[in-house]
Every structure is written in structure tokens, then in C-alpha cells.
Design a protein around this motif. Sequence first.
Motif, PDB file in Angstrom:
ATOM      1  N   SER A 138      41.023  38.844  53.385  1.00  0.00           N
ATOM      2  CA  SER A 138      39.980  39.786  52.994  1.00  0.00           C
ATOM      3  C   SER A 138      39.702  39.768  51.496  1.00  0.00           C
ATOM      4  CB  SER A 138      40.372  41.209  53.416  1.00  0.00           C
ATOM      5  OG  SER A 138      39.410  42.130  52.957  1.00  0.00           O
ATOM      6  N   TYR A 139      38.617  39.109  51.127  1.00  0.00           N
ATOM      7  CA  TYR A 139      38.222  39.143  49.716  1.00  0.00           C
ATOM      8  C   TYR A 139      37.742  40.537  49.323  1.00  0.00           C
ATOM      9  CZ  TYR A 139      33.504  38.107  51.568  1.00  0.00           C
ATOM     10  OH  TYR A 139      32.328  38.113  52.260  1.00  0.00           O
ATOM     11  N   SER A 140      37.308  41.334  50.288  1.00  0.00           N
ATOM     12  CA  SER A 140      36.934  42.724  49.994  1.00  0.00           C
ATOM     13  C   SER A 140      38.151  43.530  49.547  1.00  0.00           C
ATOM     14  CB  SER A 140      36.290  43.378  51.214  1.00  0.00           C
ATOM     15  OG  SER A 140      35.049  42.776  51.486  1.00  0.00           O
ATOM     16  N   ASN A 196      43.240  46.323  46.632  1.00  0.00           N
ATOM     17  CA  ASN A 196      44.304  46.515  47.622  1.00  0.00           C
ATOM     18  C   ASN A 196      45.185  45.283  47.781  1.00  0.00           C
ATOM     19  OD1 ASN A 196      43.341  49.138  48.271  1.00  0.00           O
ATOM     20  ND2 ASN A 196      41.734  48.194  49.474  1.00  0.00           N
ATOM     21  N   VAL A 197      44.711  44.149  47.316  1.00  0.00           N
ATOM     22  CA  VAL A 197      45.460  42.892  47.333  1.00  0.00           C
ATOM     23  C   VAL A 197      45.380  42.329  45.924  1.00  0.00           C
ATOM     24  CG1 VAL A 197      45.577  40.546  48.254  1.00  0.00           C
ATOM     25  CG2 VAL A 197      44.955  42.435  49.768  1.00  0.00           C
ATOM     26  N   GLU A 198      46.520  42.090  45.321  1.00  0.00           N
ATOM     27  CA  GLU A 198      46.547  41.649  43.934  1.00  0.00           C
ATOM     28  C   GLU A 198      46.668  40.142  43.811  1.00  0.00           C
ATOM     29  OE1 GLU A 198      49.596  43.755  41.838  1.00  0.00           O
ATOM     30  OE2 GLU A 198      48.744  45.705  42.314  1.00  0.00           O
ATOM     31  N   ILE A 199      46.173  39.629  42.710  1.00  0.00           N
ATOM     32  CA  ILE A 199      46.346  38.225  42.345  1.00  0.00           C
ATOM     33  C   ILE A 199      46.939  38.207  40.945  1.00  0.00           C
ATOM     34  CG2 ILE A 199      45.205  36.044  41.819  1.00  0.00           C
ATOM     35  CD1 ILE A 199      43.115  36.710  43.902  1.00  0.00           C
ATOM     36  N   GLU A 200      48.146  37.699  40.853  1.00  0.00           N
ATOM     37  CA  GLU A 200      48.868  37.601  39.591  1.00  0.00           C
ATOM     38  C   GLU A 200      48.774  38.904  38.814  1.00  0.00           C
ATOM     39  OE1 GLU A 200      47.293  34.067  37.740  1.00  0.00           O
ATOM     40  OE2 GLU A 200      47.687  32.880  39.529  1.00  0.00           O
TER      41      GLU A 200
END
Length: 128
Positions: free
Chosen positions: A93-95, A101-105
Motif C-alpha cells: 500500500s503506497y497510500s 503508516n508504513v515507514e521507509i528508512e
Amino acid sequence: MTTVFQALTVTRELIADPARWTKGYFARDTAGSEVYPTESNAVCWCADGALAKSADVTIDAESGEWSWDTAGVYEAASKLLRSVTKELTGQTSYSRVNDGNVEIEDKSPHEAILFVLDTALERFEKES
């Protein structure tokens, strides 16, 4: 007719400025109220709302139903974004990346969704 690459590029351009980006809904007007992403009074978008706008999705004002583009641009671009998001986060989910709600680094949600878009654009160029 808009291409997948053009839709992704315009999506990124629409939300590159944090003042024109939002989370939690597809688009907002100047008062911060929720509006459909294709409405003329929309001034900021989430990634999916910006993609809908850039891929020429139409939204029925009465029912709120989205009419997908006949060329499949939105679907193809969304599929690519989900694939990139899966590789980067383990989720599709890119949303959820957009909304934080979803982290990147160590990236903020805005930086993270731009990173997803940049990665998708790079992949599209390599595979084309």
C-alpha cells in the motif's frame, strides 16, 4: 492520451511541494476540506489522488464512483507503485506510505512517498 510515465511524472510534480501534498484523503481544498482529486478546487493531493488526477480518472460527483480510464493508465501506474512499495517496505500500500503508516528508512511520509514515486519512475525507464 496520457501514458503511465507521464501520469507518474505529473503525480510527483503535483505533490513535490509539501504545501500541495496531503494525507488521510485524496485531495483537499484551500480550507482543508476533503474534495475529490479531480475537482477544480483541489489544491493538494495524496499520492493516489494525484495519480487519479494525472491519469484522467473521472469521478461521479453524486455517487463518488471512480470511472477508470479506458487505456488502463491509472491501473498500470498503481500496480507499479504497489510493486515498488512491496520491495521497499514489504507491504503493497503506497497510500499507507503516503499517510505515514508504513515507514521507509528515516524519511518523513512526504519524503517517503516521493522516494516511492522516484523509484517507480526509474524502474519504468529501465524497463521501457
